[in-house]
Design an enzyme around this catalytic site. Structure first.
Site, short mmCIF file in Angstrom:
data_model
loop_
_atom_site.label_atom_id
_atom_site.label_comp_id
_atom_site.label_asym_id
_atom_site.label_seq_id
_atom_site.Cartn_x
_atom_site.Cartn_y
_atom_site.Cartn_z
N HIS A 73 -3.13 7.67 6.43
CA HIS A 73 -2.05 8.47 5.84
C HIS A 73 -2.59 9.78 5.26
CE1 HIS A 73 1.85 6.56 5.94
NE2 HIS A 73 1.38 5.40 5.52
N CYS B 112 5.23 0.22 7.93
CA CYS B 112 4.94 1.30 7.00
C CYS B 112 6.21 1.61 6.22
CB CYS B 112 4.49 2.54 7.78
SG CYS B 112 4.17 3.97 6.73
N LEU B 113 6.09 1.80 4.91
CA LEU B 113 7.28 2.10 4.10
C LEU B 113 7.98 3.37 4.57
CD1 LEU B 113 5.95 1.31 0.50
CD2 LEU B 113 7.43 -0.11 1.92
N HIS C 199 -5.04 1.83 7.08
CA HIS C 199 -3.68 2.38 7.15
C HIS C 199 -3.49 3.49 6.10
CE1 HIS C 199 0.84 1.71 7.79
NE2 HIS C 199 0.81 2.47 6.71
N GLU C 200 -3.94 3.23 4.87
CA GLU C 200 -3.74 4.22 3.80
C GLU C 200 -4.66 5.43 3.98
OE1 GLU C 200 -1.08 3.84 2.30
OE2 GLU C 200 -0.82 1.73 2.81
N GLY D 268 0.84 -1.19 0.00
CA GLY D 268 0.00 0.00 0.00
C GLY D 268 0.88 1.24 0.00
N GLN E 185 3.38 9.86 0.93
CA GLN E 185 4.61 9.08 1.09
C GLN E 185 5.59 9.27 -0.06
OE1 GLN E 185 2.40 5.25 2.12
NE2 GLN E 185 4.23 5.12 3.37
#
Ligand code: NI
Length: 169
Positions: free
Chosen positions: A138, A92-93, A134-135, A45, A50
């Site tokens: 963000h 998370c990236l 999660h997204e 994701g 990001q």
């Protein structure tokens, strides 16, 4: 084009992103770039902040290229229903090399727009539910660490500050 992933500490990650109002070729290009950047970073994701873009766009592929039908584009997503509870390790990236157990609803429905601006709804459970939450978080300037206890969160922030100081972040 692959964009570098913005890491924790960059203010773009903690700002609410702007609503998308124009659905054009530039948006399509950005979404293609987001999938490419997400796959390159081995993620399932990615939200536009990001890659440093404060717009309400997220891409998800929990199958990681296995299932072409699993590719999901969410523009201006809103969580409209949640059910149950599920605890699982989450990362998370933008916070590489850290993972923590996070408790979230186990079934989630989201309302979003597609690449053409058409409104649709999507329901998912388990990993997909987690990714949808999660997204969407963000895009509201919220990271998964906000769901941890203050103790765990502070410990993690201390470790990250050390890494920043050492030039390893
Ligand atoms: Ni993330």
């Amino acid at each position: 084009m692959i964009h570098p992933i913005v890491k924790y500490g960059n203010p773009v990650l903690e700002k609410s992103a702007d609503t998308v109002t124009v659905f054009d070729d530039e948006l399509q290009k950005l979404i293609d770039d987001m999938f490419e950047s997400m796959y390159a970073a081995h993620g399932v994701g990615l939200a536009a902040p990001q890659i440093g873009i404060g717009r309400r766009i997220a891409v998800i592929d929990i199958s990681f290229k296995e299932d072409p039908n699993a590719k999901l584009v969410l523009i201006n997503p809103e969580i409209i229903h949640t059910e149950g509870k599920h605890t699982q390790s989450e990362g998370c990236l933008s916070i590489p090399d850290f993972r923590e157990n996070v408790t979230r609803p186990n079934k989630v429905s989201v309302r979003a727009q597609d690449i053409h601006g058409k409104v649709f709804e999507k329901t998912g459970d388990e990993l997909l539910a987690r990714a949808l939450l999660h997204e969407t978080d963000h895009l509201n300037g919220k990271l998964y660490i906000s769901h941890l206890s203050a103790l765990k969160r502070d410990l993690m922030k201390r470790k990250i500050r050390k890494l920043i100081k050492a030039g390893e972040w």
